[in-house]
Scaffold this motif. Structure first.
Motif, PDB file in Angstrom:
ATOM      1  N   ARG A 153       8.312  42.175  -1.502  1.00 58.16           N
ATOM      2  CA  ARG A 153       8.330  40.803  -0.986  1.00 58.16           C
ATOM      3  C   ARG A 153       9.681  40.145  -1.250  1.00 58.16           C
ATOM      4  NH1 ARG A 153       3.263  40.445  -3.434  1.00 58.16           N
ATOM      5  NH2 ARG A 153       4.192  39.205  -5.098  1.00 58.16           N
ATOM      6  N   GLU A 154      10.211  40.353  -2.438  1.00 53.60           N
ATOM      7  CA  GLU A 154      11.496  39.739  -2.762  1.00 53.60           C
ATOM      8  C   GLU A 154      12.618  40.274  -1.874  1.00 53.60           C
ATOM      9  OE1 GLU A 154      12.229  40.266  -6.914  1.00 53.60           O
ATOM     10  OE2 GLU A 154      10.252  39.469  -7.464  1.00 53.60           O
ATOM     11  N   ARG A 155      12.537  41.540  -1.605  1.00 52.18           N
ATOM     12  CA  ARG A 155      13.589  42.120  -0.751  1.00 52.18           C
ATOM     13  C   ARG A 155      13.508  41.550   0.663  1.00 52.18           C
ATOM     14  NH1 ARG A 155      13.218  48.282  -3.438  1.00 52.18           N
ATOM     15  NH2 ARG A 155      13.445  47.418  -5.533  1.00 52.18           N
ATOM     16  N   LEU A 156      12.301  41.381   1.101  1.00 50.90           N
ATOM     17  CA  LEU A 156      12.115  40.792   2.428  1.00 50.90           C
ATOM     18  C   LEU A 156      12.658  39.363   2.453  1.00 50.90           C
ATOM     19  CD1 LEU A 156      11.017  40.619   5.272  1.00 50.90           C
ATOM     20  CD2 LEU A 156       8.732  40.200   4.333  1.00 50.90           C
ATOM     21  N   THR A 157      12.348  38.641   1.399  1.00 48.49           N
ATOM     22  CA  THR A 157      12.843  37.265   1.308  1.00 48.49           C
ATOM     23  C   THR A 157      14.367  37.218   1.341  1.00 48.49           C
ATOM     24  OG1 THR A 157      10.933  36.723  -0.063  1.00 48.49           O
ATOM     25  CG2 THR A 157      12.762  35.156  -0.062  1.00 48.49           C
ATOM     26  N   GLY A 158      14.979  38.113   0.590  1.00 49.83           N
ATOM     27  CA  GLY A 158      16.433  38.154   0.556  1.00 49.83           C
ATOM     28  C   GLY A 158      17.006  38.417   1.941  1.00 49.83           C
ATOM     29  N   TYR A 159      16.382  39.339   2.628  1.00 46.84           N
ATOM     30  CA  TYR A 159      16.812  39.678   3.987  1.00 46.84           C
ATOM     31  C   TYR A 159      16.745  38.435   4.872  1.00 46.84           C
ATOM     32  CZ  TYR A 159      15.549  41.260   8.763  1.00 46.84           C
ATOM     33  OH  TYR A 159      15.424  41.423  10.112  1.00 46.84           O
ATOM     34  N   ARG A 160      15.622  37.782   4.772  1.00 46.84           N
ATOM     35  CA  ARG A 160      15.412  36.609   5.603  1.00 46.84           C
ATOM     36  C   ARG A 160      16.404  35.489   5.278  1.00 46.84           C
ATOM     37  NH1 ARG A 160       9.670  33.906   6.991  1.00 46.84           N
ATOM     38  NH2 ARG A 160      10.486  32.151   8.175  1.00 46.84           N
ATOM     39  N   GLU A 161      16.586  35.269   4.007  1.00 45.28           N
ATOM     40  CA  GLU A 161      17.512  34.208   3.591  1.00 45.28           C
ATOM     41  C   GLU A 161      18.925  34.449   4.091  1.00 45.28           C
ATOM     42  OE1 GLU A 161      15.328  32.772  -0.550  1.00 45.28           O
ATOM     43  OE2 GLU A 161      17.196  33.919  -0.605  1.00 45.28           O
ATOM     44  N   ALA A 162      19.356  35.699   3.951  1.00 44.34           N
ATOM     45  CA  ALA A 162      20.717  36.014   4.391  1.00 44.34           C
ATOM     46  C   ALA A 162      20.870  35.705   5.873  1.00 44.34           C
ATOM     47  CB  ALA A 162      21.011  37.487   4.123  1.00 44.34           C
ATOM     48  N   LEU A 163      19.867  36.115   6.609  1.00 38.85           N
ATOM     49  CA  LEU A 163      19.895  35.870   8.047  1.00 38.85           C
ATOM     50  C   LEU A 163      20.043  34.369   8.330  1.00 38.85           C
ATOM     51  CD1 LEU A 163      19.591  38.650   9.036  1.00 38.85           C
ATOM     52  CD2 LEU A 163      17.185  38.242   9.559  1.00 38.85           C
ATOM     53  N   GLU A 164      19.169  33.623   7.707  1.00 41.16           N
ATOM     54  CA  GLU A 164      19.132  32.191   8.005  1.00 41.16           C
ATOM     55  C   GLU A 164      20.385  31.472   7.523  1.00 41.16           C
ATOM     56  OE1 GLU A 164      15.308  31.305   6.382  1.00 41.16           O
ATOM     57  OE2 GLU A 164      14.264  31.838   8.236  1.00 41.16           O
TER      58      GLU A 164
END
Lengths: 337, 337
Positions: free
Chosen positions: B196-207
């Motif tokens: 979940r944290e990795r997914l969050t990081g991915y998403r944050e970077a994108l945004e």
DNA sequence: CTGTTAGCGCCTTCAT
DNA sequence: ATGAAGGCGCTAACAG
């Protein structure tokens, strides 16, 4: 960290004698139900944990079998460890794993540690222990050796090893059968029995098929990736007509693969490649690497069962490790055949 | 298998008292040289091996620290095991390793076993143990948890975990920086915190970079190779404009890599790929896989030292796990940028 | 410097 | 069915 709760304290709490608690714990004798309940409650309440040491001292049985592995992080031997765990599961015995880091002195030290812990049997994975030590050990307790040829039958020990020579021969024949005539070999260290046997198998296959054995087609590595990379480079320099390479293990094959990639050579189109051991990673290599699979987990499981059997004074059916050629996508038929 | 030789027998053989032998063995007190020699000879002659159980029972110290790993054959955690071994080396303590096979019940059972063996400290690698258990444990003995976030400071325990979110963000940013705009993510199981944290990081970077987060660019895997393969196929089907994929671990990246290979797509020319964990195999993948390295061995070593320090009533400098972006050859700058 | 004496926590006869 | 007593092998005071 307060001193741990003892069985005596549980007994007092439950208002019974220590012997009673012991009997309940071990199911040694029938105990009246209400007492049993009281005792269980006391155990729960106090957070009692039986002391293995005291128990083992009293019974003379440790309930553990020692496992010596050369490297706790070796993908190769770890499959065997998993197998051993499995084989021991539910038997009441548990493995004590120590690694010797490929150093004889450390391995001897590890064996000593295991002996101090009064393991009831021992499984040795590969390693450097002199045969002499293994024989001596085997006289003291049930011993099984994996990945190494040694006759321990005098004291009822066993060793399980795959037929390196035959597998190497099969692998080489496989390449020959696919039309390859100039086949290189990246060998393992010459002081390593497995490495020597694999080299022999390679050579025999060649000669059986009427291909001359050419020492310049053999480069020596150390079973690690970098040596495979260098080995491949050297082979390529000297033999422009090379079409296939048999690496004495998968790890070196990975290195060789990288060397090819760097040179823009394709596998299997420009160069066929086979490894040995079939590490987990080989299934998902690019392309999936052909190799010969050693049934390490099964061997480990059988070893565990062998030790258990001996401990019970029983015997067990012998195990025939069946190596399996994993033909994947890293080998092509030679063009123009 | 004859009963093992005891210290008393050695004493008799050497013509001294048991205490003297004990003292020589442990260096507890000075003993006259000639007696020491006699004793050593007796030990040698009889083949004496001290009984750890008896010793531990008498001293109240087991000299061992328990290690719970989810899987004895996991390349990821095994690096930590190696580190732990190293950190313990020469301390007089030795690790007792048990695996819980990712099953809570088994893990609890393993902890109990370790407790029975009176380990003086415990290192938990990942796993499924409820936080509750970990807290309770930590109240009994020094505990260190690796690969998991949990605050054990109340009883002096620690947990060491890398910053999954930050690393995932770095990785994603790296791809964005190389000109990629349509970046897929093969995630881990959603009930897995790290995933979940990795997914969050991915998403944050994108945004952060003004790229819209598109859920259809995320496919879920299970951290194993096959799910990476399938995940990549699915991404490819739905997004013909995909130029890069961030896989939540290396193993799934290997699977994804194979999917690409099968389709004749080249890495990194046609598709850039990054993984997570930097498994040993990634250095020799084709092409070498970019990933983020967790210093597992160092973490393991530090953990061991932490436990040792606590056992001695000392403290130790905190450890800052520094993740490292391993930029290798699996990422290309996007054409036309 | 070294021997004697008590346990460490548990199991196992032996009685009851 | 249960308690009392002795001992597993070793260490740690305690006296010399």
């Amino acid at each position: 960290m307060t001193r741990a709760v003892t069985l005596t304290e549980v007994a007092r709490e439950a208002g019974v004698s220590p012997s009673t608690v012991s009997r309940i714990l071990n199911g040694t004798a029938r105990v009246r139900d209400n007492k049993a309940t009281q005792v269980r409650q006391a155990i729960e309440k106090l957070g009692y944990t039986p002391n293995t040491f005291a128990r083992s001292l009293a019974t003379g049985a440790s309930g553990s079998v020692g496992v010596l592995t050369p490297d706790i992080a070796s993908p190769f031997y770890n499959d065997a460890l998993s197998g051993i765990e499995q084989g021991l599961m539910g038997s009441g015995y548990s493995p004590i794993i120590i690694s010797g880091h490929w150093r004889t002195a450390e391995e001897e030290h590890a064996v000593e540690l295991l002996l101090n812990r009064r393991v009831e049997g021992m499984i040795i994975l590969g390693g450097q222990l002199p045969d002499h030590d293994l024989h001596a050990l085997s006289a003291r307790l049930p011993v099984g050796v994996l990945g190494r040829n040694i006759d321990l039958s005098r004291h009822g020990g066993v060793s399980l090893n795959m037929d390196n020579r035959q597998s190497a021969r099969d692998l080489t024949n496989y390449l020959i059968g696919r039309g390859h005539r100039v086949i290189g070999h990246i060998s393992g260290p010459s002081d390593h029995a497995d490495a020597r046997e694999r080299l022999t198998g390679y050579r025999e296959a060649l000669e059986e098929r009427g291909l001359k054995y050419d020492p310049t087609l053999v480069v020596q590595g150390d079973f690690q990736e970098p040596s495979g990379l260098i080995g491949m480079q050297r082979l390529l320099q000297q033999h422009s007509d090379l079409t296939a390479v048999f690496s004495a293990n998968d790890q070196m094959a990975y290195g060789a693969r990288l060397a090819l990639y760097r040179l823009g050579l394709r596998v299997p189109d420009d160069m066929s490649l086979v490894g040995f051991d079939d590490l987990p990673g080989s299934t998902y290599a690019t392309p999936p690497l052909s190799s010969v699979r050693q049934p390490m987990a099964e061997m480990g499981r059988w070893m565990a069962q062998f030790i258990l059997a001996r401990l019970r004074g029983e015997t067990i059916e012998p195990f025939e490790p069946r190596q399996e050629l994993m033909m994947r996508e890293s080998v092509a038929s030679r063009r123009g055949l």
